[in-house]
Structure formats: C-alpha cells, structure tokens
Design an enzyme around this catalytic site. Structure first.
Site: not given
Length: 332
Positions: A44-46, A192, A233, A243-244
């Site tokens: 995970r993570g763009a 996260q 993202d 973003n998150k």
C-alpha cells in the site's frame, strides 16, 4: 525492512497488514496474487502501489505462452485491466499501467515485449526511489530546527518503495541534526500510523509521539505543532489533493491555527487529466474495517457504515507541494 523487491522474475513484498507484530515476506508468482495484495493492502501507499502494479503486469506478461502478437495482446489486456481495477484513487497505479500498456503498443515481437515490460517495471521502481530521495531532501529544507511536525497515515519507505515522501522529509530533517520531533496520528480505521509510521519513526530514531486522530486539534491549540506534512494519492490540476481520510480535517485545523500544511508527493501522483478534486474517484472500502478490529467485532451488528478511504483537501489549504523537482508554493 524492504517493502517490495523484484527477484528472479518473482515479486517479493512485505505483508504490511501484519506489521508491527510480524515481519513476513510474500513471494508473488502471478499477477492475480499481485492484484489481491494491492486490494487487501498487503502492499500500500500510492508510489508502492504503482511499482507493484508494474511488476504485476510484467509477471502476467511473462506467463503468456505464445509468440504471436495476435494471441498475446488480448491476454495482456485482461492482465492490465485486472491490475488497473484494484484500487481507484491512487494516480501512481494508473500511471504505471499506462506506461506498461505503451510498451506493449510500441512492440512487435512478443519475446522482446516481455523483456521490455520487465525493464519498464524496474525503471518505474528506480524512478520512485529517486523521487522520494529528492523529495526528502527538498522537504527537509522547509523544516526549521526544533520544530515538531505532525504527519498522518503512512508515507515512509513502506509506502513509497523508496526513502519516503512525507515521512522521508521528517527523517531527513532528523538526520540533519535539526533537533526536530514528530507527532504521528494513529489513522483509523486501519491504523497505518500506529502500525507503520510509528515503526518507521522508531527505527529511524526520530523522537515522536503517537496520538489518536482526534487529538490533533488539541495539540495545535497548545502550540506544540509547527507544521503538518502528509503524502498524497492523487493531485488534480488545480492542486486539490486526495489523501488518507482525515487529511482534510487536519488541513482545516492547521489553517485555523496558522500552521503550514505541506503535501509531499512525486510527479507520478499529479493528474493533469482532471481539473479539480471533484473529479477524483474516492474508494469506498468494506464496513468490516470499521466494525471489526483484529478479527473482533467492536460495533453492534446490522448497522450502516460509511468507509471512504480518502478525502480531498482543497488546494487553498495547502502551503506548498514538495516534489522531486522542488517546492511548488501555493499559487505557483
């Protein structure tokens, strides 16, 4: 810890869903497994998603047993489509798919196309690593000695297949002996921040405090937070940033308290094809991520749940973007 590695035509990833309790590496031998790993947040993570997507497509292409382009192309298109469908918000994923598709469209020999696809995936990985290194260096220049910086979710090495974006900025400032410290939000519902960012800050030796998401305003009001740095993202042409979930709230709080709010992201996250954040597709994830914790139900049964994975922060709340090409300040 290394989030992602290509070894002997196999993709090795660190299962991030198990951290920090267990450090387990998975060997992914086919593109279906890569797609599933992206969907389930094992990777995970763009930026890391983009790298994994490229390797997943390469894996799929290597498995196609034909030397005829007419037979190869429809099978490749199925692979590309499955990888592209895994998560809708991260621009890096679609950038990687587009680049891999371009390699195929430009080729005429199946064997050479397969070789070129692996080369392109490796190139994407190298570019993300280099971009995050430069972002960290540029961003550290914005952090003044003695500052305390708040970050949200996880934008460190695990999320970027490299040095880190937002977290890379904090780590780089620490390594420059600026005497900085950090606040990390736990980042509900999948934690996260608590599971990954806290682990990476601890390993880097950065002094920090882990807080719940709802504590940020309290500490801003007390005057102990000097800046906010987050990842991204997808960034629209006007600067609106996905973003998150919870990022927008932090940006509003930062503005109310006169605290600069920075977004650290590589150029691969910028989407010039969309005008504003209104055009960004927000992923809605399953309700069990909120109603269960570590396999245990924590909410009543038969209730309605909303679980958007991201929100959009308007560009006017962002003081500057930290990119591998330098700092882009509001209005530039």
């Amino acid at each position: 810890m290394k989030a992602i590695e290509w070894r002997n035509n196999r993709l090795i990833i660190l299962d991030q869903t198990l951290l920090p309790l267990e450090e387990k590496y998975l060997e992914l031998n086919d593109y279906h497994a890569v797609a599933e790993a992206i969907k389930t947040l094992r990777i995970r993570g763009a930026p890391s998603i983009g790298v994994a997507a490229a390797y997943g497509i390469a894996l799929g292409a290597l498995s196609i047993e034909t030397r005829y382009c007419s037979e190869f192309l429809p099978l490749y298109q199925q692979i590309s489509a499955e990888i592209a469908s895994t998560r809708p918000t991260a621009k890096n994923l679609f950038m990687a798919v587009e680049r891999m598709d371009h390699v195929v469209a430009s080729g005429t020999d199946v064997l050479q196309v397969k070789i070129s696809l692996v080369d392109e995936a490796l190139k994407i990985h190298r570019e993300e690593e280099e971009a995050s290194r430069k972002i960290s260096t540029f961003g550290a220049d914005l952090i003044q000695p003695g500052w305390t910086v708040l970050t949200h979710c996880n934008a460190g090495p695990l999320a970027t297949a490299g040095y880190g974006t937002a977290l890379g900025v904090i780590i780089a400032a620490h390594q420059q002996n600026k005497g900085i410290s950090a606040f990390a939000t736990e980042t509900r519902p999948l934690l996260q921040g608590a599971r990954l960012t806290a682990l990476e800050l601890k390993e880097a030796g950065v002094p920090f405090k882990l807080i719940t998401d709802s504590m940020a305003g309290h500490f801003m009001k007390k005057g102990v937070i000097n800046a906010v740095v987050v990842g991204a993202d997808r960034i629209a042409r006007n600067g609106d940033t996905a973003n998150k979930i919870g990022t927008y709230s932090l940006a509003v709080l930062a503005l109310a308290h006169g605290i600069p709010f920075y977004v650290a992201a590589p150029s691969s996250t910028f989407d010039k094809s969309i005008e504003s954040g209104n055009d960004i597709v927000i992923e809605e994830r399953k309700p069990e991520e909120i109603t269960y914790l570590r396999g245990q139900r924590i909410a009543p049964e038969n209730i309605d749940v909303a679980n958007p994975a991201f929100d959009v922060t308007p560009a006017n709340l962002i003081a500057a973007f930290i990119t591998e090409n330098g700092i882009i300040r509001r209005g530039e």
